[in-house]
Design a protein around this motif. Structure first.
Motif, PDB file in Angstrom:
ATOM      1  N   LEU A  53      29.204  70.928  55.513  1.00  0.00           N
ATOM      2  CA  LEU A  53      29.486  71.253  54.118  1.00  0.00           C
ATOM      3  C   LEU A  53      30.114  70.068  53.400  1.00  0.00           C
ATOM      4  O   LEU A  53      29.891  69.863  52.210  1.00  0.00           O
ATOM      5  CB  LEU A  53      30.419  72.469  54.038  1.00  0.00           C
ATOM      6  CG  LEU A  53      29.805  73.813  54.446  1.00  0.00           C
ATOM      7  CD1 LEU A  53      30.892  74.863  54.598  1.00  0.00           C
ATOM      8  CD2 LEU A  53      28.757  74.259  53.432  1.00  0.00           C
ATOM      9  N   PHE A  54      30.901  69.273  54.126  1.00  0.00           N
ATOM     10  CA  PHE A  54      31.460  68.046  53.564  1.00  0.00           C
ATOM     11  C   PHE A  54      30.496  66.878  53.713  1.00  0.00           C
ATOM     12  O   PHE A  54      30.212  66.172  52.743  1.00  0.00           O
ATOM     13  CB  PHE A  54      32.784  67.700  54.243  1.00  0.00           C
ATOM     14  CG  PHE A  54      33.295  66.323  53.888  1.00  0.00           C
ATOM     15  CD1 PHE A  54      33.964  66.104  52.702  1.00  0.00           C
ATOM     16  CD2 PHE A  54      33.077  65.239  54.741  1.00  0.00           C
ATOM     17  CE1 PHE A  54      34.418  64.829  52.355  1.00  0.00           C
ATOM     18  CE2 PHE A  54      33.528  63.969  54.412  1.00  0.00           C
ATOM     19  CZ  PHE A  54      34.207  63.763  53.218  1.00  0.00           C
ATOM     20  N   TYR A  55      29.978  66.656  54.919  1.00  0.00           N
ATOM     21  CA  TYR A  55      29.210  65.438  55.187  1.00  0.00           C
ATOM     22  C   TYR A  55      27.841  65.438  54.523  1.00  0.00           C
ATOM     23  O   TYR A  55      27.367  64.399  54.088  1.00  0.00           O
ATOM     24  CB  TYR A  55      29.066  65.248  56.698  1.00  0.00           C
ATOM     25  CG  TYR A  55      30.343  64.794  57.350  1.00  0.00           C
ATOM     26  CD1 TYR A  55      30.704  63.461  57.357  1.00  0.00           C
ATOM     27  CD2 TYR A  55      31.216  65.710  57.927  1.00  0.00           C
ATOM     28  CE1 TYR A  55      31.891  63.036  57.936  1.00  0.00           C
ATOM     29  CE2 TYR A  55      32.403  65.296  58.512  1.00  0.00           C
ATOM     30  CZ  TYR A  55      32.741  63.963  58.514  1.00  0.00           C
ATOM     31  OH  TYR A  55      33.920  63.557  59.076  1.00  0.00           O
ATOM     32  N   ASN A  56      27.184  66.597  54.444  1.00  0.00           N
ATOM     33  CA  ASN A  56      25.894  66.704  53.766  1.00  0.00           C
ATOM     34  C   ASN A  56      25.539  68.180  53.584  1.00  0.00           C
ATOM     35  O   ASN A  56      25.081  68.827  54.529  1.00  0.00           O
ATOM     36  CB  ASN A  56      24.794  65.996  54.549  1.00  0.00           C
ATOM     37  CG  ASN A  56      23.449  66.046  53.821  1.00  0.00           C
ATOM     38  OD1 ASN A  56      23.365  66.454  52.668  1.00  0.00           O
ATOM     39  ND2 ASN A  56      22.394  65.650  54.516  1.00  0.00           N
ATOM     40  N   PRO A  57      25.726  68.730  52.384  1.00  0.00           N
ATOM     41  CA  PRO A  57      25.409  70.139  52.157  1.00  0.00           C
ATOM     42  C   PRO A  57      23.952  70.495  52.449  1.00  0.00           C
ATOM     43  O   PRO A  57      23.643  71.647  52.761  1.00  0.00           O
ATOM     44  CB  PRO A  57      25.740  70.333  50.667  1.00  0.00           C
ATOM     45  CG  PRO A  57      26.742  69.282  50.361  1.00  0.00           C
ATOM     46  CD  PRO A  57      26.348  68.097  51.206  1.00  0.00           C
ATOM     47  N   GLY A  58      23.036  69.526  52.341  1.00  0.00           N
ATOM     48  CA  GLY A  58      21.640  69.793  52.648  1.00  0.00           C
ATOM     49  C   GLY A  58      21.406  70.071  54.121  1.00  0.00           C
ATOM     50  O   GLY A  58      20.585  70.914  54.497  1.00  0.00           O
TER      51      GLY A  58
END
Length: 412
Positions: A53-58
């Protein structure tokens, strides 16, 4: 009074830097997920847990189970300063800070391509404490910074190979700065200044994840700039009574930028046991070029200030790997290199930043079917021969930071 004016320009410039230090390389603190921390904070393209969720929501769209993840990374800093002229050495007495991260990620129903998440994390914050009579006490004696980011997030599997995600960021923070003033009362005690403020700002975090091949995954994410606005900061000055009218207690306002971050990440699975990751961060520190402060009450000794910082945009390069021993144990290691945005002439005792290598390691253990513990260890050490035009400090800073971390993950 001109001398006093110069002193207090330096004081408030230090406050602004302190507030931005609500941030590491420069001041960004990359301690938001234990699995990634074990791999030098790389892993934006490696689908593992809720910290995406922090590093890459995708990438979070491909975390298949509902989950909760809570972790903390006690950070132990140590800085030594050797003054070039006086040849006097000073060492920080900073307490341990405790940046944390908490994540919740779930799907409305088992067949849904949607993932809904909430991330709460502390990307910027620390306490710097110098000895009470150190040579730079007129620049700073104590700086305490706290921030919390709240990020509700929606992530979606566009296809079986592509995921996208976006999160809204509400940031709150506080800063407390203390320093001595070169005026002496009747008891021979130096004056003191204390600045205290609360700030808030807004931003967003978006990302895309692509399964390029069976073994290769790619990710691209963007965390926006967040302008932290201090509306009702409080400045208190403890000076001899005769000088009190020149240094009136009162409020101040300011706007302080936290930089945007672009990240390109890759994940390559060599086999069932070995995974490699690499991330490149491009950090928009150039936004931090000028500091401006507006004080409620001005005098000939205390004027509104604008001062150049002239930071530069920078890169960080991160490489890591994970080895799965069996269904219960995983081991990780990583290394990174970060380029400092701070130009010579602007290095301060709050953040004596420099180009740096970072080394990390980590481990995971599956306690039960749905319960896992992750741990990591972070270490960096760097030296900066520095000049500061505002405070006229000239010397060498040597800094070492150790940050062990632990988290608990529960899936359901």
């Amino acid at each position: 009074m001109k001398n006093h004016l110069s002193i207090f320009k330096g004081l408030f410039i230090a406050l602004s830097l302190a507030s931005v230090t609500l941030k590491a390389q420069g001041f960004q603190v990359n301690l938001q997920g234990q699995k990634q921390q074990g791999m030098a904070s790389a892993g934006s393209a490696f689908v593992q847990d809720e910290s995406l969720l922090f590093y890459n929501p995708g990438s979070a769209a491909f975390v298949m189970k509902n989950g909760l993840n809570v972790g903390v990374s006690p950070t132990i800093p140590n800085t030594v300063y050797l003054d070039s002229a006086a040849q006097i050495m000073s060492r920080t007495e900073s307490p341990v800070s405790t940046p944390f991260a908490a994540y919740a990620l779930f799907s409305p129903k088992d067949t849904s391509r949607f993932r809904i998440g909430l991330a709460v994390y502390t990307p910027f914050g620390s306490t710097v404490q110098w000895p009470s009579e150190w040579i730079g006490r007129f620049a700073i004696t104590r700086l305490q910074l706290k921030t919390i980011f709240f990020q509700p997030t929606l992530s979606y599997q566009v296809t079986n190979r592509i995921g996208i995600g976006a999160g809204f960021v509400n940031a709150i923070g506080s800063v407390n700065l203390q320093k001595d003033i070169p005026v002496i009362n009747s008891n021979g005690v130096y004056g003191r200044a204390e600045l205290d403020g609360r700030a808030n700002g807004y931003g967003f975090n978006i990302g895309i994840y692509i399964k390029a091949t069976k073994q290769l995954n790619l990710a691209l994410s963007y965390r926006s700039q967040v302008n932290m606005k201090v509306k009702d900061g409080r400045a208190n000055f403890y000076v001899p009574e005769g000088l009190a009218p020149n240094f009136p207690n009162g409020k101040f306002t300011s706007s302080l930028p936290l930089p945007q971050v672009f990240t390109f990440g890759t994940h390559y699975q060599i086999n069932e046991k070995i995974n490699l990751v690499a991330d490149i961060n491009y950090v928009g520190w150039k936004a931090y070029d000028t500091l401006a402060f507006d004080y409620e009450t001005n005098t000939t000794s205390l004027l509104d200030t604008k001062s150049p910082r002239l930071y530069e945009n920078t890169f960080a390069f991160r490489l890591g790997g994970q080895y799965t021993v069996n269904e219960k144990f995983q081991f990780r290691a990583g290394a990174a290199y970060g380029i400092s945005p701070v130009q010579q002439g602007y290095v301060t005792p709050e953040t004596p930043d420099a180009n740096r290598f970072i080394f990390t390691a980590g481990v995971s253990y599956l306690i039960a079917t749905n319960l896992q513990v992750d741990a990591s260890m972070y270490f960096t050490q760097f030296t900066r021969a520095a000049i500061n035009y505002e405070s006229n400090l000239r010397g060498t800073f040597k800094t070492a930071v150790l940050a062990p971390g632990i988290s608990i993950r529960y899936q359901f």
